[in-house]
Design an enzyme around this catalytic site. Sequence first.
Site, PDB file in Angstrom:
ATOM      1  N   LEU A   1      35.927  32.820  38.998  1.00 12.53           N
ATOM      2  CA  LEU A   1      37.247  32.217  38.832  1.00 12.53           C
ATOM      3  C   LEU A   1      37.957  32.095  40.160  1.00 12.53           C
ATOM      4  CD1 LEU A   1      38.415  34.236  35.725  1.00 12.53           C
ATOM      5  CD2 LEU A   1      37.938  31.802  35.761  1.00 12.53           C
ATOM      6  N   GLY A   2      37.648  32.986  41.061  1.00 13.99           N
ATOM      7  CA  GLY A   2      38.337  32.930  42.333  1.00 13.99           C
ATOM      8  C   GLY A   2      37.895  34.067  43.226  1.00 13.99           C
TER       9      GLY A   2
ATOM     10  N   GLY B   1      39.403  36.858  45.447  1.00 13.18           N
ATOM     11  CA  GLY B   1      40.649  37.520  45.792  1.00 13.18           C
ATOM     12  C   GLY B   1      40.500  38.302  47.083  1.00 13.18           C
ATOM     13  N   GLY B   2      41.593  38.855  47.520  1.00 12.85           N
ATOM     14  CA  GLY B   2      41.572  39.628  48.745  1.00 12.85           C
ATOM     15  C   GLY B   2      40.641  40.830  48.656  1.00 12.85           C
TER      16      GLY B   2
ATOM     17  N   LYS C   1      37.341  41.716  37.550  1.00  7.08           N
ATOM     18  CA  LYS C   1      37.568  41.791  38.995  1.00  7.08           C
ATOM     19  C   LYS C   1      36.512  42.730  39.567  1.00  7.08           C
ATOM     20  CE  LYS C   1      41.317  44.003  41.253  1.00  7.08           C
ATOM     21  NZ  LYS C   1      42.760  44.050  41.407  1.00  7.08           N
TER      22      LYS C   1
ATOM     23  N   ASP D   1      54.213  44.405  44.885  1.00  5.85           N
ATOM     24  CA  ASP D   1      53.555  43.193  45.383  1.00  5.85           C
ATOM     25  C   ASP D   1      53.790  42.027  44.426  1.00  5.85           C
ATOM     26  OD1 ASP D   1      52.189  41.628  47.140  1.00  5.85           O
ATOM     27  OD2 ASP D   1      50.198  42.256  46.492  1.00  5.85           O
TER      28      ASP D   1
END
Length: 824
Positions: free
Chosen positions: A512-513, A515-516, A534, A631
């Site tokens: 999906l992506g 991330g950091g 994740k 955050d």
Amino acid sequence: MGFSSCSNLFFVLFILFSYLLRVSIGIDTITSSQFIKDPETLLSKDGSYAFGFFSPENSTNRYVGIWWNSRSTVVWVANRNQPLNDSNGIVTISEDGNIEVLNGQKRVIWSSNVSNIATNTSSQFSDYGNLVLLENATGNVLWQSIQQPTDTLLSGMKLSINKRTGEKSKLTSWKSPSDPSVGIFSSSSVERGNILEVFIWNETRPYWRSGPWNGGVFTGIDTMTTAYFNGFQGGDDGQGNINIYFTMPNNEVFLIYNLNSQGKLEEMRWNDEKKEVEVKFTSQKSECDVYGICGAFAICNSLSTPICSCLKGFDPINIQEWNRNNWTSGCVRRRSLQCERVNNKTTSTKEDGFLKLQMVKVPDFAEGVAVTPDICRSLCLENCSCTAYSNDAGIGCMSWTGNLLDIQQLESGGLDLYFRVPETELGMHALDKGTKKTIIITIIVILGTLLIVICGYIMWRRISKNSDGKSEENNSDDAIGGFSQVKLQELLVFDFGKLATATNNFHLSNKLGEGGFGPVYKGKLQDGQEIAVKRLSRASGQGLEEFMNEVVVLCKLQHRNLVRLLGCCTDGDEKMLMYEYMPNKSLDAFIFDPSKSKLLDWRTRYNIIEGIARGLLYLHRDSRLRIIHRDLKTSNILLDEELNPKISDFGMARIFGGRENQANTTRVVGTYGYMSPEYAMRGLFSEKSDVFSFGVLILEIVSGRRNSSFYDNEHAPSLLGFVWIQWREENMLSLIDPEIYDHSHHTNILRCIHIGLLCVQESAVDRPTMATVISMLISEDAFLPPPSQPAFILRQNTLNSTQPEENQGVFSSNTVSITDMCGR
Ligand SMILES: *[C@@H]1O[C@H](CO)[C@@H](O)[C@H](O)[C@H]1NC(C)=O
Ligand SMILES: *[C@@H]1O[C@H](CO)[C@@H](O)[C@H](O)[C@H]1NC(C)=O
Ligand SMILES: *[C@@H]1O[C@H](CO)[C@@H](O)[C@H](O)[C@H]1NC(C)=O
Ligand SMILES: *[C@@H]1O[C@H](CO)[C@@H](O)[C@H](O)[C@H]1NC(C)=O
Ligand SMILES: *[C@@H]1O[C@H](CO)[C@@H](O)[C@H](O)[C@H]1NC(C)=O
Ligand SMILES: *[C@@H]1O[C@H](CO)[C@@H](O)[C@H](O)[C@H]1NC(C)=O
Ligand SMILES: *[C@@H]1O[C@H](CO)[C@@H](O)[C@H](O)[C@H]1NC(C)=O
Ligand SMILES: *[C@@H]1O[C@H](CO)[C@@H](O)[C@H](O)[C@H]1NC(C)=O
Ligand SMILES: *[C@@H]1O[C@H](CO)[C@@H](O)[C@H](O)[C@H]1NC(C)=O
């Protein structure tokens, strides 16, 4: 052609039919010469409410009343005890100036009954479903239907007590859904021992109580966790009345509280998505809501069987009855109190103590005592007749004497109740605070170890089975049977194999992506549930500390505006988190994308702002922990199918103890542009640093521009600077995203900008709390102080020179962050 003429005919018939059923006339005023007769109705100016003649379902009687026009929901009835037998009734202004309902023989069936009217009057019907009798010359209100409730509490209608006369205004139920005459149930407020609460009565017996009103909520209603969710207000009005009432938030179309003929007080709300009136709250959710069902010194918990149990140290008075589930006789002390024995002149040095009940509707007959919380306990301990005490920030100290009746375990909200027991019953609770702390820490350590051991064991099983040559499939099933369903408050510990299968071995097409802290994959469990996984990369900055932090924090939180963690997995270096899957990506994917920003109109954006605010308030105040997110940014706001916002990414969140409200950290984490000055520069964070980030969010949502897009802009150093300049020059149109600008929402949009500016003020003390922010958002009348200059306007240069590395901070970059997991 045929179809069209047919539908035309249908339309004409429909119109004719409606006309016959209900004729609304083009006035909203009744005067002595202008009366309405059955079946005419009067519409309020905005058309939402109607006043006139109606018959309830299954009844031929005619009544004069007020109903919500869209769904014919009757909210007020004039002649409820004197129905008209035929359709010859009229409503007019009589010679003595009162509003009257007359039958065909011109006999008065009902009158507004105001005495001594000296001047000419007329009657008007307002937008809020209120029929008002006015004095013509002065415009004074002589009478209004809102002062005479029937079975429905409308916005602004008051349940009041006249302190001088003791007179009360109350709701009285209908006899049955087809008979509006006065039924057996009524609801009114009661003020006793300086405590105000609302009761429902079955004739004269109490049937339900709300728990003490604390100035913001009824403490015994668990769905009312904060003042701002329900809009209730109450207290002494300074004119000799004690009132309870609610004001309908502006974004609601229809909201009433109705006492139905079964004695249930129900909150009915228009749901615009489902296009129906929904019952959101009912006073009789379970048997525990029946007043005193468990008798004295017992507690009712709807989730246990049987629902009633005696308090610790108490036994049923009549054990046979009790076992037959007839609990009304209640419980009695097993051993007498120490203080009673002392009075009987036996010698003993031991003292009584208190046991604590958490999150309960406190018993009836509380006595408000004006002392501080620390004195509350000792005051109760000193007086042998004091059986319990409780503290609430809004009410102060409450104490009870005699029987403790109608205690209910709530699932959220409620208060802590301390009830008196002799020293012998104290046991574990007698331990001092230090010992308790040690025990809690020990338990946490043991649980933590257990978790690691279990994950390790699952992994070992997998490895050893693999080497046995058995299929992966089999062994993940074994793991399900064995350990992967270990539940930590609904949290599933998954094994690696199962997740690999769910994500097609972490296939690129499922990604999906990025991330950091590592990639995020979409997965599908065997039962078809979609999840987001994740996978923290080995080299990621999110170490075990952040990982465990996120697990622990999210595990304990449940709110519709927070993303839900479904499970976790640690497997050697691999650390993974499973979330509910959000099909609509994150907020930044919409508002900063010119092709998509249209999809979020102002109403939706406003709902998003409000949702984020509620999620944050829950973190700050309403969850059992106090959490600072640290955050908050657009990419951390995910949107569900209905575009409701969910706050995600708790890797940097901090949990606070009860009293602390500010902390200092050497590790500054967060995202540039969203960090408050005191946090970015001095590492100080508090609720107010989240408020700051929230302010930036509002301004980004309204303007459709990234805070960071202003880096190289000479005229305005930052979004905040830009907004501030436009604000001072009163040039607000230039900052609203043209895609969403809608004239009808002009004031609402400006209000949001104003609130945004209040949130980003330089000084943390000046910024409102989230509770205040929500009340500002939902109440259009709430006063907004003028904002002072936001942070970062003049300090831009200083900040630019402070690079993240030099600051020794861990920054999650604005463009790639772990919450992109549900995006792309
Ligand atoms: C009206 O009568 C019908 C048939 O007897 C019944 O099903 C319905 O529940 C009644 N409605 C009300 C409001 O009493
Ligand atoms: C309706 O009819 C009943 C019986 O005929 C009578 O007793 C009652 O007074 C009438 N009510 C009205 C409002 O006319
Ligand atoms: C008006 O006053 C009369 C007589 O005092 C009484 O019978 C009647 O119930 C009153 N009506 C209302 C609506 O208060
Ligand atoms: C009320 O109005 C009528 C006609 O408009 C007038 O004749 C009458 O004097 C007025 N009464 C009072 C008390 O002002
Ligand atoms: C009272 O005021 C209304 C509205 O202004 C008017 O229509 C009505 O004629 C007045 N009544 C009398 C009796 O003057
Ligand atoms: C109301 O009180 C009556 C009389 O005691 C009782 O029969 C009835 O069950 C009560 N209603 C409810 C809903 O508890
Ligand atoms: C429950 O016990 C009370 C007190 O003994 C008695 O009055 C009542 O009738 C009992 N109720 C039932 C349903 O048996
Ligand atoms: C204390 O004394 C009274 C009367 O003498 C008696 O009724 C009561 O049970 C005694 N209480 C205890 C706890 O012994
Ligand atoms: C103890 O509390 C009761 C009830 O509140 C009160 O009447 C009594 O005076 C108190 N006794 C003392 C010694 O304060």
